[in-house]
Write a protein that holds these residues in place. Sequence first.
Motif, short mmCIF file in Angstrom:
data_model
loop_
_atom_site.label_atom_id
_atom_site.label_comp_id
_atom_site.label_asym_id
_atom_site.label_seq_id
_atom_site.Cartn_x
_atom_site.Cartn_y
_atom_site.Cartn_z
N LEU A 1 -2.13 17.74 -26.29
CA LEU A 1 -1.35 17.64 -25.07
C LEU A 1 -0.02 16.95 -25.32
O LEU A 1 1.02 17.34 -24.75
CB LEU A 1 -2.15 16.88 -24.01
CG LEU A 1 -3.36 17.63 -23.44
CD1 LEU A 1 -4.25 16.69 -22.63
CD2 LEU A 1 -2.90 18.80 -22.58
N ALA A 2 -0.02 15.92 -26.16
CA ALA A 2 1.24 15.23 -26.47
C ALA A 2 2.22 16.17 -27.15
O ALA A 2 3.43 16.17 -26.85
CB ALA A 2 0.95 14.03 -27.35
N ILE A 3 1.70 17.00 -28.06
CA ILE A 3 2.57 17.95 -28.75
C ILE A 3 3.08 19.01 -27.79
O ILE A 3 4.26 19.36 -27.78
CB ILE A 3 1.81 18.60 -29.94
CG1 ILE A 3 1.61 17.57 -31.05
CG2 ILE A 3 2.56 19.80 -30.47
CD1 ILE A 3 0.76 18.07 -32.20
N GLY B 1 -12.79 9.62 -15.79
CA GLY B 1 -11.58 9.79 -15.01
C GLY B 1 -10.91 11.13 -15.15
O GLY B 1 -9.85 11.35 -14.56
N ALA B 2 -11.49 12.05 -15.92
CA ALA B 2 -10.83 13.33 -16.16
C ALA B 2 -11.89 14.42 -16.37
O ALA B 2 -12.56 14.43 -17.39
CB ALA B 2 -9.91 13.26 -17.38
N SER B 3 -12.00 15.31 -15.40
CA SER B 3 -12.96 16.41 -15.53
C SER B 3 -12.31 17.69 -15.99
O SER B 3 -12.95 18.74 -16.02
CB SER B 3 -13.66 16.65 -14.19
OG SER B 3 -12.70 17.00 -13.20
N SER B 4 -11.03 17.62 -16.37
CA SER B 4 -10.33 18.81 -16.86
C SER B 4 -9.19 18.35 -17.77
O SER B 4 -8.82 17.17 -17.80
CB SER B 4 -9.75 19.62 -15.70
OG SER B 4 -8.71 18.91 -15.05
N ILE B 5 -8.64 19.30 -18.50
CA ILE B 5 -7.52 19.01 -19.38
C ILE B 5 -6.31 18.53 -18.57
O ILE B 5 -5.59 17.61 -18.97
CB ILE B 5 -7.16 20.26 -20.21
CG1 ILE B 5 -8.32 20.63 -21.14
CG2 ILE B 5 -5.90 20.02 -21.02
CD1 ILE B 5 -8.66 19.56 -22.15
N THR B 6 -6.09 19.13 -17.42
CA THR B 6 -4.97 18.72 -16.58
C THR B 6 -5.13 17.28 -16.13
O THR B 6 -4.17 16.48 -16.16
CB THR B 6 -4.87 19.65 -15.35
OG1 THR B 6 -4.66 20.98 -15.80
CG2 THR B 6 -3.71 19.23 -14.45
N GLU B 7 -6.34 16.91 -15.71
CA GLU B 7 -6.59 15.54 -15.28
C GLU B 7 -6.47 14.57 -16.45
O GLU B 7 -6.01 13.43 -16.27
CB GLU B 7 -7.96 15.44 -14.63
CG GLU B 7 -8.04 16.15 -13.27
CD GLU B 7 -9.41 16.03 -12.64
OE1 GLU B 7 -10.28 15.31 -13.19
OE2 GLU B 7 -9.62 16.64 -11.57
N LEU B 8 -6.87 14.99 -17.64
CA LEU B 8 -6.72 14.12 -18.80
C LEU B 8 -5.25 13.82 -19.06
O LEU B 8 -4.87 12.66 -19.33
CB LEU B 8 -7.35 14.78 -20.03
CG LEU B 8 -7.15 14.03 -21.35
CD1 LEU B 8 -7.75 12.63 -21.30
CD2 LEU B 8 -7.74 14.83 -22.52
N VAL C 1 -3.99 11.22 -16.69
CA VAL C 1 -4.41 9.87 -17.09
C VAL C 1 -3.50 9.34 -18.19
O VAL C 1 -3.03 8.18 -18.15
CB VAL C 1 -5.88 9.88 -17.56
CG1 VAL C 1 -6.24 8.57 -18.27
CG2 VAL C 1 -6.81 10.11 -16.38
N LEU C 2 -3.23 10.16 -19.19
CA LEU C 2 -2.43 9.73 -20.33
C LEU C 2 -0.97 9.52 -19.94
O LEU C 2 -0.34 8.51 -20.31
CB LEU C 2 -2.53 10.76 -21.45
CG LEU C 2 -3.93 10.98 -22.04
CD1 LEU C 2 -3.94 12.17 -22.98
CD2 LEU C 2 -4.40 9.73 -22.78
N ARG C 3 -0.43 10.48 -19.21
CA ARG C 3 0.98 10.41 -18.84
C ARG C 3 1.28 9.20 -17.95
O ARG C 3 2.33 8.56 -18.07
CB ARG C 3 1.37 11.71 -18.11
CG ARG C 3 2.77 11.78 -17.59
CD ARG C 3 3.03 13.15 -16.96
NE ARG C 3 2.01 13.51 -15.99
CZ ARG C 3 2.04 13.13 -14.71
NH1 ARG C 3 3.03 12.37 -14.27
NH2 ARG C 3 1.09 13.52 -13.89
N GLU C 4 0.31 8.88 -17.07
CA GLU C 4 0.50 7.77 -16.16
C GLU C 4 0.06 6.43 -16.75
O GLU C 4 0.23 5.39 -16.09
CB GLU C 4 -0.29 8.04 -14.87
CG GLU C 4 0.22 9.26 -14.11
CD GLU C 4 -0.75 9.71 -13.02
OE1 GLU C 4 -1.73 8.97 -12.77
OE2 GLU C 4 -0.53 10.78 -12.43
#
Length: 966
Positions: A365-367, A21-28, A31-34
Amino acid sequence: MTFNQGRDPVAVVGAACRLPGASSITELWDVLREGRDVVGTIPADRFADESERGRTPGVLRGAGGYLDDITGFDSRYFGVSPFEALRMDPQQRILMEAVWEALADAGIPAESLAGTRTGVYTSLLPSGYWDLLRRAGMYDMHAALGAAIPGIFPGRVSTRLDLRGPSMGVEAACATSLLAVHVACRALWNGEADLAIVGGANLQIVPDLYFALADAGVLSSTGQCRFGDVSGDGYVRSEGVAAVILKPLSRALADGDTPYAVILGSSATHDGRTGGSMVAPGLEGHEEMLRSAYLDAGVAPCDVDYIEAHGPGTRAGDPTELTALDIVLREGRPEDRRCLVGSVKSNLGHTEFNAGLAGLLKTCLAIRHRTIPATLHVDQPHEILRQPYTAVELAMLTQPWPQDERPAIAGISSFGMSGANIHLVLSEAPRPEPRLPAPARPCYVLPVSARDQRALRELAGSYADLLDTGPDLEDLCHTAGVRTTRHELGIAAVGADAAELAAALRQAGEGGYARREPKVVFVFPGQGAQWTGMGRDLLDRLPAFGQHLESCARAVRAELGWSPAELLRQERPLEHVDQIQPTIWAMQVALAAVWREWGVEPDLLIGHSMGEIAAAVISGALSVADGAAVVCRRSRVLRESHARGAMWAIGLGEEAAREAIGDHADLVCVGVINSSHSTVLSGDAAALDEIVAPLLARGVFGKRVQVDYASHAPQVDPMREPLLRELRDLRPEAGTVPIHSTAWDAPVKGEEMDAGYWFENLRLPVRFAAAARAALTQERPTVFVEISPHPLLRPALEDEIEASGARGAVVASLERGRPETDALHAALGRAYELGCRPDWERLYPQGGHLPLPAYPWQRRRFWPDQAGTVLPPEPAAPEQPARTYDLAGMQDTEVAGVVAGLAAQVLAVPGHDIGVDVPLTLLGLDSVLATRFKDRLHRDLGVEVPVRLLLGPSTLLELAARLRAG
């Protein structure tokens, strides 16, 4: 709270991923944020042959986290032949792309790492791809090197990038990729490496491990990883690829990076027997891991805000991990401030060998966003989490990072089935100081490059889309120039604002191709390029030009009492030779200085007549004051001598021009040889009129030069003694850039350019064509940069380029009537497209790092079942190979075409993909394939070619010339 003050934290400066579901850091992060669960079902074609093994396929019909495409690869980008690409495990192929994307994310040009102590630490799970190759009969040396053997892939990366640091594969079951980070950090801290590339891949190509895990009862019955929930009964297998770039924090800050987070410390331990068996987690071992990690980091466990747990959702693993966290993190912790805990596996599934990197990416990313994503699928938390007081709490909702005055602190755990335990301690990176926006420029040059035309067009479109969002142009041009890998194909957009740059990118053609950095030749024409209004735009809009021109103007004022800068600003016509020549000289010196300030350094200088004075200054043979003395005093002598005569440019070569002069040889001579089709006749005006009239009548090009005296002819002989007296104190020195003298038609060092030389420069014929031919080389292309207010010599140079057959191009600095600042920046862009390497950091010194569009990979499918991919076996070579071609009777291009066809068969590359001006090593020719290619050349052409020659930088065209020469 005190961190380990004795060492530099390790900054995570770049990252890339391919995850479900995530081919990039932005897409990852999306996924996490949503709070999305991206686990799906196992693709129907993934294990199409499991029924052949006599096993029940039912276990393979459940959930799994899978990548969309594992067969595609941009082999040409990495210089891998299709023959070899087919034999590379997809884990190697996808991880190659991820590593390059992580470098791009970090703003590190790949070529900048050559020769550096950069370490490579990777983890790859044996995926079973070797089995598919073996069944297809493709088990050869390339298949062996392409297998998921731990040490092969890091060696491939280190070789490709010419790295000199440690290079190793790491393995510790599901703790592998985080162990690779731990080892990389140690290397950075102990000085073994200055930069580290860490990557991991986990693909599932054969079903064997599924059966083993199903038999052991460790797979989830619900198709979900339910970390922290009492109903968690196993995990979901998932695929994943990730890469991160690590460097010491102090260096990252000095480089202008914006780290995701910093690693303060780490620990790698083993449970020993504390779990009762190798595969059972041990509480005591987990506690020891945590305590040693926080001790190493210099962080009190009670200060930790968040833990990214290993958290697969298993019956034995989760309680043990949560209990250990509760025990260690509660010491000194206020009861009202629990540590939040979560697991990315609830979103993605368990990416096994790559799980630690997946957890690291989530935590970074969370940090960075100071947001803790929710952990999913928790209906009833474990009893440990429901005690009256516990130090840990599941992050069941996405929430802001606990507000605090101190930097965020987090930990990451990763455990292996072998009993290996890894824990990292992370913190928030220092925030960079706010930068004032750079003042707007009158013009910007934005470079874009790629490995092929399709990728270049796509990337240009992505940059244009980015420009539509209104980015900071200083940052954009700085990042694109300074912090981006330079490829062979390039275009440069030039414009005054974002809209103009975007329009230029959308309208761009194919751009330039530069396999090698060209030879740069600065060419300084003589009198005749002047025009009313020249220099005004540059004086108003380009401070660097104004500074250099003012330096020349002061020297001219000391000689003649007036300033070229003031004269240019008045936009008055230049009337006399002692106005024209000093002003042109000042402009030439200033223009050349700007080119050099922009990073385009000349390898050679050629001056045409008075242009040699500016060339001598740029070489260092003359100072600015000495150059002003030569041009001012010589032009004054010319005017005071009342020399008469005329000069005509005609479209004839040297011999034809001499024939045209005929009986007038005592009055007229060939004063300038510009090219094989262009000369200048100099001498008596009336005689010239008689010579030129019949030439014009029969259609020969002719144009009178805008001078009222005849230089490079006997008419200037009376000026010898006055000029020698004027320049008797001149003391030239050896310059730092070589000059090809057009007066002597020979290279000069500069110290020869005394008073006598400057008379000979005025009197002898200008042998410009010979100098241009001498500048052209077969080894690399030549770029002539004409340093002039208007291009006078471009046609002559293009004639010599065409006549020689060498690769070359001409760039004009300015053109009459065109806005000069725009023209000069467009010239820089063209020079970039031709292979020059501008110093973008000097062009955009105030720019910062800006995220750029991802490289558009041009993937092709490589899989053993692909029709036509498996090549037929080579036919046996006959005992007495017959020569089917008469190489000596063929042209180089014809031989190159034949050789390209043979190379295409060896490399499994379509013939149209093999360019005759590209080294075969860029298409993937290695030592194994070179030996095969050598045999084909011997068999089909009857020639012996050393393997070392095939693996060198020579192109097919150069190889063809060698073959014809025997």
